[in-house]
Scaffold this motif. Structure first.
Motif, PDB file in Angstrom:
ATOM      1  N   ALA A  66      64.332  45.620 -27.184  1.00  0.00           N
ATOM      2  CA  ALA A  66      64.028  47.005 -27.548  1.00  0.00           C
ATOM      3  C   ALA A  66      63.626  47.845 -26.345  1.00  0.00           C
ATOM      4  O   ALA A  66      63.849  49.058 -26.327  1.00  0.00           O
ATOM      5  CB  ALA A  66      62.918  47.042 -28.598  1.00  0.00           C
ATOM      6  N   THR A  70      68.892  50.134 -30.350  1.00  0.00           N
ATOM      7  CA  THR A  70      69.701  50.510 -31.517  1.00  0.00           C
ATOM      8  C   THR A  70      70.653  49.429 -32.003  1.00  0.00           C
ATOM      9  O   THR A  70      71.341  49.625 -32.993  1.00  0.00           O
ATOM     10  CB  THR A  70      70.519  51.787 -31.227  1.00  0.00           C
ATOM     11  OG1 THR A  70      71.449  51.510 -30.187  1.00  0.00           O
ATOM     12  CG2 THR A  70      69.611  52.942 -30.820  1.00  0.00           C
ATOM     13  N   CYS A  71      70.723  48.281 -31.300  1.00  0.00           N
ATOM     14  CA  CYS A  71      71.593  47.213 -31.787  1.00  0.00           C
ATOM     15  C   CYS A  71      70.964  45.858 -31.482  1.00  0.00           C
ATOM     16  O   CYS A  71      70.132  45.736 -30.585  1.00  0.00           O
ATOM     17  CB  CYS A  71      72.995  47.327 -31.195  1.00  0.00           C
ATOM     18  SG  CYS A  71      73.101  47.094 -29.431  1.00  0.00           S
ATOM     19  N   ASN A 131      68.551  47.637 -25.512  1.00  0.00           N
ATOM     20  CA  ASN A 131      69.093  48.675 -26.380  1.00  0.00           C
ATOM     21  C   ASN A 131      68.370  48.594 -27.717  1.00  0.00           C
ATOM     22  O   ASN A 131      68.573  47.643 -28.471  1.00  0.00           O
ATOM     23  CB  ASN A 131      70.595  48.466 -26.563  1.00  0.00           C
ATOM     24  CG  ASN A 131      71.244  49.571 -27.346  1.00  0.00           C
ATOM     25  OD1 ASN A 131      70.618  50.218 -28.184  1.00  0.00           O
ATOM     26  ND2 ASN A 131      72.522  49.791 -27.096  1.00  0.00           N
TER      27      ASN A 131
END
Length: 127
Positions: A31, A20-21, A18
């Motif tokens: 990523a 985004t976190c 992910n």
């Protein structure tokens, strides 16, 4: 999706992807699939149907061609990308679409608890 990740990693190595976190349920995230440090057999996709899911499938296909051990693509309940699914099957991967991984594992007695990871499990040595 976090619940699914937690359930699956109780019985198999699982890696959260992910961009985004930084973490999911206390585990570090990566990523993209290429950043996962260990081989894995299944890519479980929690993305919107269509282009977002197709992009994830294509990323997995690129890695599968590099002999990363990927043997299956799993698209969670409600997720479909028919053209990308066909490309994956043509490359010899197993594709399961529109099904919750945790629900299916529980039906087979392999998982106890709630429904439904992101990238899961190393390839078995016998494959």
């Amino acid at each position: 999706s976090h619940d699914v990740f937690c359930k699956v990693r109780n019985f198999a190595p699982a890696y959260a992807v992910n961009p985004t976190c930084a973490e999911v349920a206390g585990a570090p995230t990566y990523a993209n699939l290429a950043a996962v440090p260990s081989p894995f057999a299944v890519v479980n996709i929690f993305r919107a149907s269509g282009a977002p899911a197709a992009e994830a499938i294509d990323e997995a296909l690129a890695l599968a061609r590099q002999v990363r051990g990927i043997r299956a693509i799993w698209l969670q309940e409600g997720v479909r990308a028919p053209e990308a699914e066909r490309r994956a099957r043509a490359q010899g991967l197993v594709v399961v679409a529109d099904r919750c991984l945790a629900v299916e594992l529980r039906k087979r007695g392999l998982l106890h608890g709630a429904s439904g990871t992101t990238a899961a499990g190393p390839p078995s040595p016998s494959a």
